[in-house]
Scaffold this motif. Structure first.
Motif, PDB file in Angstrom:
ATOM      1  N   GLY A 431       0.787  -1.224   0.000  1.00 51.95           N
ATOM      2  CA  GLY A 431       0.000   0.000   0.000  1.00 51.95           C
ATOM      3  C   GLY A 431       0.817   1.270   0.000  1.00 51.95           C
ATOM      4  N   LYS A 432       2.118   1.168  -0.241  1.00 49.69           N
ATOM      5  CA  LYS A 432       2.999   2.331  -0.232  1.00 49.69           C
ATOM      6  C   LYS A 432       3.106   3.001  -1.600  1.00 49.69           C
ATOM      7  CE  LYS A 432       4.009   1.380   4.044  1.00 49.69           C
ATOM      8  NZ  LYS A 432       3.420   2.187   5.138  1.00 49.69           N
ATOM      9  N   ASP A 433       2.712   2.299  -2.639  1.00 53.17           N
ATOM     10  CA  ASP A 433       2.780   2.817  -4.012  1.00 53.17           C
ATOM     11  C   ASP A 433       1.437   2.561  -4.672  1.00 53.17           C
ATOM     12  OD1 ASP A 433       4.193   3.645  -6.590  1.00 53.17           O
ATOM     13  OD2 ASP A 433       3.502   1.629  -7.093  1.00 53.17           O
ATOM     14  N   GLN A 434       0.873   3.561  -5.301  1.00 53.89           N
ATOM     15  CA  GLN A 434      -0.464   3.448  -5.879  1.00 53.89           C
ATOM     16  C   GLN A 434      -0.456   3.181  -7.381  1.00 53.89           C
ATOM     17  OE1 GLN A 434      -3.376   3.433  -4.052  1.00 53.89           O
ATOM     18  NE2 GLN A 434      -1.904   3.341  -2.367  1.00 53.89           N
ATOM     19  N   LYS A 435       0.728   3.015  -7.975  1.00 49.93           N
ATOM     20  CA  LYS A 435       0.788   2.840  -9.429  1.00 49.93           C
ATOM     21  C   LYS A 435       0.887   1.381  -9.848  1.00 49.93           C
ATOM     22  CE  LYS A 435       2.858   4.678 -13.619  1.00 49.93           C
ATOM     23  NZ  LYS A 435       1.525   4.972 -14.156  1.00 49.93           N
ATOM     24  N   GLY A 436       1.745   0.620  -9.174  1.00 43.71           N
ATOM     25  CA  GLY A 436       1.951  -0.760  -9.576  1.00 43.71           C
ATOM     26  C   GLY A 436       2.754  -0.852 -10.862  1.00 43.71           C
ATOM     27  N   GLN A 437       2.520  -1.926 -11.604  1.00 41.27           N
ATOM     28  CA  GLN A 437       3.228  -2.113 -12.868  1.00 41.27           C
ATOM     29  C   GLN A 437       2.601  -1.251 -13.956  1.00 41.27           C
ATOM     30  OE1 GLN A 437       5.919  -3.497 -12.728  1.00 41.27           O
ATOM     31  NE2 GLN A 437       5.912  -5.268 -11.371  1.00 41.27           N
ATOM     32  N   GLU A 438       3.445  -0.740 -14.859  1.00 37.74           N
ATOM     33  CA  GLU A 438       2.930   0.052 -15.976  1.00 37.74           C
ATOM     34  C   GLU A 438       2.577  -0.830 -17.169  1.00 37.74           C
ATOM     35  OE1 GLU A 438       4.702   4.451 -15.809  1.00 37.74           O
ATOM     36  OE2 GLU A 438       6.265   2.937 -16.030  1.00 37.74           O
ATOM     37  N   PHE A 439       3.178  -2.000 -17.250  1.00 44.21           N
ATOM     38  CA  PHE A 439       2.855  -2.902 -18.353  1.00 44.21           C
ATOM     39  C   PHE A 439       2.902  -4.346 -17.873  1.00 44.21           C
ATOM     40  CE2 PHE A 439       7.435  -2.534 -18.419  1.00 44.21           C
ATOM     41  CZ  PHE A 439       7.874  -3.818 -18.677  1.00 44.21           C
ATOM     42  N   MET A 440       2.152  -5.209 -18.551  1.00 49.34           N
ATOM     43  CA  MET A 440       2.172  -6.626 -18.235  1.00 49.34           C
ATOM     44  C   MET A 440       1.554  -7.397 -19.392  1.00 49.34           C
ATOM     45  SD  MET A 440      -0.953  -7.236 -15.551  1.00 49.34           S
ATOM     46  CE  MET A 440      -2.661  -7.065 -16.114  1.00 49.34           C
ATOM     47  N   ILE A 441       1.909  -8.663 -19.466  1.00 46.97           N
ATOM     48  CA  ILE A 441       1.332  -9.579 -20.452  1.00 46.97           C
ATOM     49  C   ILE A 441       0.092 -10.242 -19.866  1.00 46.97           C
ATOM     50  CG2 ILE A 441       1.694 -11.816 -21.587  1.00 46.97           C
ATOM     51  CD1 ILE A 441       4.548 -11.020 -22.120  1.00 46.97           C
ATOM     52  N   GLU A 442      -0.931 -10.373 -20.680  1.00 45.07           N
ATOM     53  CA  GLU A 442      -2.088 -11.217 -20.365  1.00 45.07           C
ATOM     54  C   GLU A 442      -2.072 -12.382 -21.339  1.00 45.07           C
ATOM     55  OE1 GLU A 442      -5.735  -9.002 -20.306  1.00 45.07           O
ATOM     56  OE2 GLU A 442      -4.903  -7.413 -19.070  1.00 45.07           O
ATOM     57  N   GLU A 443      -2.430 -13.572 -20.843  1.00 42.75           N
ATOM     58  CA  GLU A 443      -2.319 -14.782 -21.659  1.00 42.75           C
ATOM     59  C   GLU A 443      -3.634 -15.553 -21.683  1.00 42.75           C
ATOM     60  OE1 GLU A 443       0.153 -19.043 -21.719  1.00 42.75           O
ATOM     61  OE2 GLU A 443       0.695 -17.480 -20.271  1.00 42.75           O
ATOM     62  N   SER A 444      -4.020 -16.000 -22.844  1.00 45.93           N
ATOM     63  CA  SER A 444      -5.080 -16.994 -22.998  1.00 45.93           C
ATOM     64  C   SER A 444      -4.582 -17.953 -24.070  1.00 45.93           C
ATOM     65  CB  SER A 444      -6.413 -16.359 -23.374  1.00 45.93           C
ATOM     66  OG  SER A 444      -7.410 -17.357 -23.473  1.00 45.93           O
ATOM     67  N   PHE A 445      -5.325 -18.127 -25.156  1.00 43.08           N
ATOM     68  CA  PHE A 445      -4.788 -18.905 -26.276  1.00 43.08           C
ATOM     69  C   PHE A 445      -3.833 -18.057 -27.106  1.00 43.08           C
ATOM     70  CE2 PHE A 445      -8.720 -21.097 -25.184  1.00 43.08           C
ATOM     71  CZ  PHE A 445      -8.241 -22.383 -25.033  1.00 43.08           C
TER      72      PHE A 445
END
Length: 514
Positions: A431-445
């Motif tokens: 809870g010390k940072d409100q941004k988190g990651q700026e990018f990430m991969i999402e996976e399905s097929f």
């Protein structure tokens, strides 16, 4: 977002994730409560009106609720693989596994339990596994030591449903042994009927030829091999009659084993991975939960999962452990309605469909198997009363980053080449940072890339369950269009091209920590 800053911001996010390490606190216990097919909209704290979840809501009220929290993939096996290894499932061809699949986590890879073992923790897993068992070279002998499995990837104790509840074998495995197995009725497992037709073991009817034996409810597709407890399964088994689980008491058994584990290890730091089978099909909630919702078996199974969550929280409180225990509540993928059984729920979940007024994905499009947000955006709650101030965070977080985050918390330096896709988001989880990651991969097929509010999806021609259509190359702005209804790629070709390039780079690189 300024377009010219896209690549620079991506590079900065990669580099800054590892800057510094926090001072190691007194060792908190860690409990993962992991649901199966639980959608963003299935929890009261996330907006559910038709499913009462008072225990999960209590957990959320005392912790940090993430509105942009994700599993790594829209199906269970790759999500679980990524959670435990910090590696995207597609890099190891992790797909939904058949009943007799070998272990897909390499035994020489760093895993979450191995990380905690290094810090002096006891580690245990209770619940659904579905990451394979065996070495792939010789068939697993279910009547002897069943391995390699969870113990070989770092857990010191395991009590498992070895595959998943719609697949054989329908037995529990404790550490390396099938529970209550009668040697006079040996257990055999296979993908073909002829593989299990053994004269010395109990034979179960096949749904291919004996649909009338499906007395609990009928299968709708694919779940028509061995019929166990009146329910058709994927795969065939024979023998092991005395060891069969009782469908309606699986949740009770897992809760009992989890509470035993907590009591046994209350005087030492422990990490418990509690992987519920709820609300995966076949849904068979205990009679005391039936009728608790107007949504049939699916809604009632969610009430059962809420009860299980409450029982684990109560056990922590009973032993005086709640204050310094990190509880992480989430799900392995988004929701699905009809997933192989005619259990009274409606068709495959999407933004256009709902279950009698209940949309399990909330405002997000799609669900399990789909690359849309509803496939991976799931409930994600982190509670640690000693360190985390309760509240709500819009920061983008992903389960794949938990391994690196715990490494930072425990002050353990990750070896080069391990957990290659995991980046520390510790400050965000605290809870010390409100941004988190700026990018990430999402996976399905296929794959998609999130960058803040932007989402780019690759074109995919999947073999969808229930005949779902292919996915087009698309760009969405989730701030303006959370339902992913407007493909704006023609209006922003530069952003799409940059995101396409970044996604290809990430896929080819071997991870952000290569």
């Amino acid at each position: 977002m300024k377009r010219r800053n896209f690549m620079q911001l991506c590079a900065a996010a990669t580099g800054s994730a590892f800057a510094g390490a926090s001072k190691r606190p007194s060792q908190p216990n860690v409990v993962f409560i992991y649901g199966d097919d639980v959608g963003f909209g299935d929890v009261g704290a996330y907006g559910s009106k038709m499913i009462p979840t008072p225990n999960i809501d209590r957990l959320a009220k005392g912790g940090l609720l993430f509105t942009d929290g994700h599993c790594a993939a829209a199906t269970c096996t790759p999500s679980r693989f990524s959670l435990l290894t910090g590696i995207h499932g597609f890099r190891h061809n992790a797909r939904v596994l058949p009943p007799n699949a070998p272990l897909i986590i390499p035994t020489d890879k760093l895993t979450l339990p191995k990380l905690f073992n290094q810090a002096g923790y006891h580690t245990g897993v209770v619940g659904k596994w579905h990451l394979g068992i065996g070495d792939g070279e010789t068939p697993v002998d279910w009547n002897a030591d069943v391995k390699p499995g969870p113990l070989e990837v770092g857990f010191k104790y395991s009590f498992l449903l070895p595959s998943t509840n719609d697949r054989v074998p329908c037995v529990y495995v404790e550490n390396h042994r099938v529970v209550n197995l009668d040697p006079a009725d040996p257990l055999y497992v296979g993908n073909k009927l002829k593989e299990v037709q053994k004269p010395d073991s109990t034979q179960y009817p096949s749904g291919k030829t004996n649909r009338e034996a499906m007395t609990f409810y009928q299968s709708t597709h694919d779940h028509d091999n061995s019929i166990i407890n009146g329910i058709g399964r994927i795969g065939y088994m024979s023998g092991g009659k005395a060891a069969l689980w009782k469908e309606e008491t699986i949740a009770d058994e897992f809760v009992m084993q989890a509470k035993k584990y907590i009591a046994m290890h209350k005087d030492e730091p422990f990490m418990l991975y509690f992987a519920s089978q709820d609300i995966h099909v076949p849904r068979a909630p205990h009679p005391r939960f039936k009728g608790k919702t107007e949504l049939g078996y699916r809604g009632d199974a969610m009430v059962a999962f809420d009860w299980a969550t409450g029982e684990i929280m109560n056990a922590l409180e009973e032993h005086g452990l709640a204050e310094n225990t990190i509880v992480i509540f989430s799900s392995d993928n988004g929701p699905v309605y009809d997933d192989g059984y005619d259990d009274g729920t409606t068709v495959f979940c999407s933004s256009e469909e709902s279950d009698r007024g209940h949309d399990a994905s909330g405002q997000w499009r799609g669900g399990k198997y789909q690359i849309f947000e509803g496939g991976t955006r799931v409930p994600f709650i982190v509670r640690w009363p000693a360190r985390i101030k309760p509240g709500t965070s819009d920061a983008m977080v992903n389960q794949i980053d938990l391994l690196s985050s715990f490494a930072e918390l425990l002050n353990i330096e990750l070896p080069e080449g391990e957990a290659g896709d995991s980046r520390s988001t510790l400050a965000t989880f605290l809870g010390k940072d409100q941004k988190g990651q700026e990018f990430m991969i999402e996976e399905s097929f296929g794959l998609a890339l999130r960058f803040n509010e932007w989402k780019y999806t690759q074109p995919v021609q999947p073999k969808w369950p229930n005949g779902r259509p292919p996915i087009e190359r698309a760009l969405y702005n989730l701030d303006n269009d959370p339902g992913e209804t407007k493909n704006i790629i023609a209006e922003h070709p530069e952003i799409a091209a940059q995101m396409e390039m970044k996604l290809a780079e990430m896929k080819a690189s071997g991870g952000v920590r290569k």
